[in-house]
Write an enzyme that holds these catalytic residues in place. Structure first.
Site, PDB file in Angstrom:
ATOM      1  CE1 TYR A 109      -3.548   2.611   0.581  1.00  0.00           C
ATOM      2  CE2 TYR A 109      -2.263   3.285   2.494  1.00  0.00           C
ATOM      3  CZ  TYR A 109      -3.287   3.525   1.582  1.00  0.00           C
ATOM      4  OH  TYR A 109      -4.039   4.674   1.681  1.00  0.00           O
ATOM      5  CG  HIS A 140      -7.054   5.371   0.039  1.00  0.00           C
ATOM      6  ND1 HIS A 140      -6.570   4.353   0.837  1.00  0.00           N
ATOM      7  CD2 HIS A 140      -8.391   5.140  -0.118  1.00  0.00           C
ATOM      8  CE1 HIS A 140      -7.558   3.529   1.160  1.00  0.00           C
ATOM      9  NE2 HIS A 140      -8.683   3.977   0.593  1.00  0.00           N
TER      10      HIS A 140
END
Lengths: 159, 823
Positions: free
Chosen positions: A78, A116
């Protein structure tokens, strides 16, 4: 210098140059990160990296490994931050950092990289799409500390 | 050495004699405890045996530094008991040598040698002392003796030649080397570095003797037999030039440039060989060609910038700087800033050229790096011409552009420093440091800036990140051991600025101590280098050592210490004149003075408390941890002179020596040695130095206030002063001083300070007014932040509150960032 040495070089993050990671993030990202987050960056090895352009540090990436509770091995990398100073965009510095992350994923048999991205940051969304990321769901209220509260797209690169 | 007639008091029983030999052996093997034990055994049966006493003294002084005095007393006692023993004198020499007291050691060795003329060990050691003390006559004698005894060693020949060379006897030195060559049965192989050195050295001797032609011939003869090719080229070029064989010299200099196109001196010598030093047009052509020939080399381009002017300069400097910007070389500004000083027109051209380029880049640029370095350059440029607001604007723009570049923060800090905001400068330098904690250079800079800002504690903390620290984690002791001159000097200044003269003196003396170590360090090489045959490098070192105290770092420290000693002397003297009360001549009202005294007392008690805490917290090894003993020196002027004299005698140039006369003059005038002061003034006057008037006024003022001055001295002094300056005695000193320092004199800061300093000594009613009036000039002069703040301190000392406010108001127009000047 544009001699034999490549213009873009990567280097590790360590206690002595941690200030550089902080400076780049503060200059590029909309929200500041806590001191503990920076200290943690020293413990994740190759997943935190600085990028130099002509020997000047101008970009930085910092990732985390995601391991679902049902598994013992991580299933995805991530991207927490990936930033390049504004005047140095368009030279392939972000790409070079992403390439490094992909190599790390391959090395540990992880098949997914996720991130994100703030929904207002169209340049970033386009950039990730150009790198093969897929725009998935919109997470409302992802940036709680932002005024007004910001939303983010969850994006994923599957390999 | 066993003489047939051993005096009775020296004679030992066979058992004791055996023990004595053991004692020697133990000493030589540094087994001091065993040595001491056995010495005591001998002394038990023969308590007055001189040689044993002396050796015991040497042993205990070697065991522990604290016992040095005790050891020396024993050696002396031994000498009294047995005054003709060479052993005792030898022991005594070793004692002095261990204590690095080479003067006394030389005397003792000489004495030992008198008693035992054939002892070659003593001759060798004596020669080392003579070399250390530069006693060349004695050195030649000692080394001749060694050579006669042992002609089989090359080092003995070399050593004698060096002695003869240093003594100025070139023919003898050359002859010694000739004899060595003749003594060789066959020539030594080329790979023999020592032999190569020896031949080159001989060539150097011939050159030093003044016979350049013969030196050239000899050089041709040895050229293919020696290893140092570069030296041969350089020497040949130099010889040819000196002999006027310009065509040949030119050829060799071109070869040298090809070998190393970055070495500026080759280019200057090539100009001389071509006889175009004064012809800028021809020089321009030469450097253009050479730039093309060596496109990667900086030297031919940067040298050309020095003499080119106008449009030609603009064209070259523009290309020159652009190539730096494009390649992203941080040092662009440093490379051209030397051009500003000599020529303000060049500064204007450079600014114009860079601004034009900047405008171009802003419109369209594909290289962020180039743009960055241009903005960086403009920040440095504006800082250099003291346009601090513009400089800050540029540097902030650069930091916004690339906030990760350490150099930008360092420059920003420097801008604040130059503008007089030392605290902000230190804070920004700390920011720079945070970007790269392992960069020792930035660490050092941050420490320096913290010290300039007066934050000594933080500075010590930061510098200790890179040092070997004591129990409390402080690295100050290590910086002494590591001879960190910059730190010692900056910390001394910081203490001095904080009014802590004791600690300042202590640090200045620590620098003096480092230079003493530098001086002692050469000792081992007197033997080592002759043995290893590295003669030319050795002689370079010897000559460097001879000018040691003329070096910048020593001079700065000595100046700092001397100024403190002078102020101590003046304080003491003023105190006495005023019956022990503080100086009356400070221009303060009684209330103000009381307030100051109270404030001083308060600060002092604070300081004392801090000191006591520090004292309790650690074991004291330092006998004078706060420099109080230094402050209490009985003879501050003698201390000052001791520090300053070597600056004069070891000056790097004649001009330096003359300029060093100023501080000498200050000392002499206070000591009542007016004629010595006049000597210094006369030399300075002949050299046209500015400080002559200041010192003349002081000599006159001090001598007129001196009731004990001898009449004859007074006559000679009067004559000497009038000879120098015809009107030296027209009117009072003050009138004379004010006449010679007219308004047009004060075009830089230096004459202002010279006047103020002289005016303080001269007395008279208008003293405070005069000083304040002249100091006000600093508020408007072209000077540094340091100087304008120094001016403020003077006004604070001599003026009233309105004066201070007015000075600040005037000065802060230009120095808006200087914290001290803010109202």
């Amino acid at each position: 210098m544009s001699g034999k040495r490549a213009r873009i070089q990567l280097d590790n993050v360590n206690a002595n140059n941690l200030g550089v990671l902080r400076t780049i993030n503060n200059a590029v990202l909309p929200l500041p990160y806590a001191e503990s987050w920076y200290e943690e960056s020293l413990t994740i090895g190759e997943l935190a990296k600085l990028a130099y352009f002509d020997e000047i540090p101008v970009g930085a990436a910092r990732c985390a490994l995601k391991t679902p509770t049902s598994r013992t091995m991580p299933t995805s990398i991530y991207i927490m931050t990936l930033a390049v100073l504004d005047p140095y965009r368009g030279f392939g510095i972000g790409k070079r950092l992403l390439k490094h992350i992909i190599e790390q994923a391959q090395g540990m048999y992880v098949h997914e990289i996720s991130v994100h991205v703030w929904d207002k940051n169209e340049t970033a969304i386009q950039w990730y799409e150009a790198q093969g990321f897929e725009k998935l769901n919109l997470v409302n209220g992802y940036y709680q500390r932002m005024v007004p509260v910001g939303n983010a797209f969850f994006m994923k690169l599957s390999m | 050495m066993f003489n047939t007639s051993i005096p009775k008091n020296r004679h030992l029983s066979s058992k004791d004699a055996e023990n004595f030999r053991e004692l020697l052996k133990f000493y030589e093997n540094k087994e001091y405890k065993k040595a001491l034990k056995i010495a005591n055994v001998i002394l038990k049966s023969r308590p007055t045996h001189g040689e044993t006493l002396a050796l015991k003294g040497l042993v205990i002084s070697s065991m522990d530094k604290k016992q040095v005095d005790e050891g020396y007393a024993l050696i002396k006692q031994g000498m009294v008991n047995d005054e003709f023993s060479y052993v005792i004198w030898h022991v005594c020499s070793i004692f002095h040598r261990n204590a690095k007291n080479y003067e006394e050691a030389e005397k003792s060795y000489a004495k030992a040698l008198q008693l035992d003329p054939e002892n070659m060990n003593v001759v060798r050691d004596l020669s080392l002392m003579q070399m250390q003390n530069r006693r060349f006559d004695g050195l030649v004698a000692s080394r001749s003796k060694l050579l006669t005894k042992q002609p089989g060693f090359r080092q003995n020949w070399t050593a004698l030649a060096i002695a003869q060379h240093l003594r100025g006897d070139f023919a003898a030195a050359e002859n010694t080397l000739n004899m060595f060559e003749e003594a060789l049965k066959e020539p030594l192989p080329k790979e023999d570095n020592e032999n190569s050195e020896l031949m080159l050295y001989k060539n150097q001797i011939i050159y030093d003797s003044g016979d350049v032609q013969r030196a050239l011939e000899h050089l041709d003869f040895i050229a293919d037999k020696v290893l140092d090719t570069l030296w041969v080229y350089e020497a040949r070029a130099k010889y040819l030039l000196e002999l006027g064989k310009l065509k040949d010299a030119e050829k060799v200099y071109r070869i040298l440039i090809k070998r190393n196109p970055e070495f500026c001196d080759y280019y200057y010598q090539l100009e001389r060989a071509l006889q175009i030093e004064d012809n800028n047009n021809l020089k321009a052509i030469m450097y253009r060609r050479l730039s093309k020939m060596y496109p990667k080399s900086d030297a031919p381009r940067s040298i050309a910038l020095k003499f080119l002017t106008g449009d030609a300069f603009a064209k070259v400097v523009s290309e020159y700087l652009k190539s730096f910007f494009v390649r992203g070389v941080p040092s662009a500004f440093v490379n051209v800033k030397g051009l500003f000083k000599a020529d303000s027109e060049k500064a204007a051209i450079i600014e114009r050229v860079v601004l034009e380029y900047y405008a171009e880049l802003k419109k369209e640029s594909d290289s962020p790096i180039t743009l960055l370095w241009v903005i960086y350059f403009l920040a440095q440029f504006n800082s250099h011409v003291q346009k601090f607001d513009a400089a800050l604007e540029y540097i902030n723009k650069a930091i916004e552009h690339t906030p990760t570049l350490v150099e930008l923060y360092m420059t920003k800090a420097r801008i604040y420093k130059r503008a007089g905001d030392y605290a902000q400068a230190a804070a920004v330098m700390q920011e720079a440091r945070a970007l790269d904690l392992q960069d020792r250079f930035v660490n050092t800079k941050a420490v320096k800036y913290l010290l300039r800002a007066g934050d000594i504690d933080t500075a010590v903390e930061v510098v200790s990140l890179f040092t070997k620290n004591d129990n409390e984690g402080k690295g100050v002791a290590d910086l002494h051991d590591m001879q960190g001159l910059w730190f010692l000097k900056e910390q001394a200044d910081a203490y001095n600025n904080a009014g802590n003269k004791g600690m300042a003196l202590k640090r200045f003396h620590a620098i003096e101590e480092v230079f003493k170590e530098f001086h002692d360090d050469q000792f081992d090489f007197h033997f080592y280098c002759t043995r290893k045959g590295t003669i030319r490098a050795y002689l370079d070192m010897v000559h460097w050592e001879d000018k040691l105290h003329g070096l910048k770092h020593y001079k700065r420290a000595a100046r700092g210490a001397v100024e403190i000693y002078l102020s101590l002397y003046d304080q003491e003297k003023n105190g006495q004149a005023n019956g022990g009360v503080s100086s009356v001549d400070d221009g303060l009202t009684p209330e103000e003075r009381k307030k100051l005294v109270r404030k001083a007392k308060k600060e002092k008690s604070k300081e004392l408390k801090k000191e006591m805490e520090q004292l309790e917290s650690k074991e004291i090894v330092d006998e004078d941890p706060f420099g109080h003993k230094l402050l209490a020196a009985k003879d501050p002027l003698e201390q000052a002179l001791k520090l300053w004299k070597p600056v004069q005698t070891e000056a790097l140039s004649a001009a330096d020596a003359v300029d060093a006369g100023k501080l000498a003059c200050e000392i002499f005038a206070r000591q009542g040695k007016y004629l010595l002061a006049m000597q210094a003034i006369n030399k300075a006057s002949a050299a046209g130095l500015d400080w002559v008037y200041e010192e003349v006024a002081k000599v006159r003022a001090f001598s007129e206030a001196d009731e004990a001055i001898a009449p004859t001295i007074k006559i000679v002094l009067t004559r000497s002063l009038t000879n120098l300056i015809a009107d030296a005695f027209e009117g009072t000193v003050v009138e004379w001083l004010n006449r010679h320092f007219g308004d047009d004199t004060f075009d830089t800061a230096e004459p202002v300070f010279n006047y103020v300093s002289a005016r303080q000594v001269c007395g008279g009613e208008e003293k405070a007014r005069d000083i304040v009036k002249v100091s006000f000039k600093l508020a408007r002069l072209n000077c540094t932040a340091n100087e304008v703040i120094r001016g403020l301190r003077i006004v604070e000392q001599w003026g009233c509150a309105e004066d201070v406010a007015e000075y600040k108001k005037l000065a802060s127009e230009k120095w808006s960032l200087a914290t001290a000047l803010q109202v």
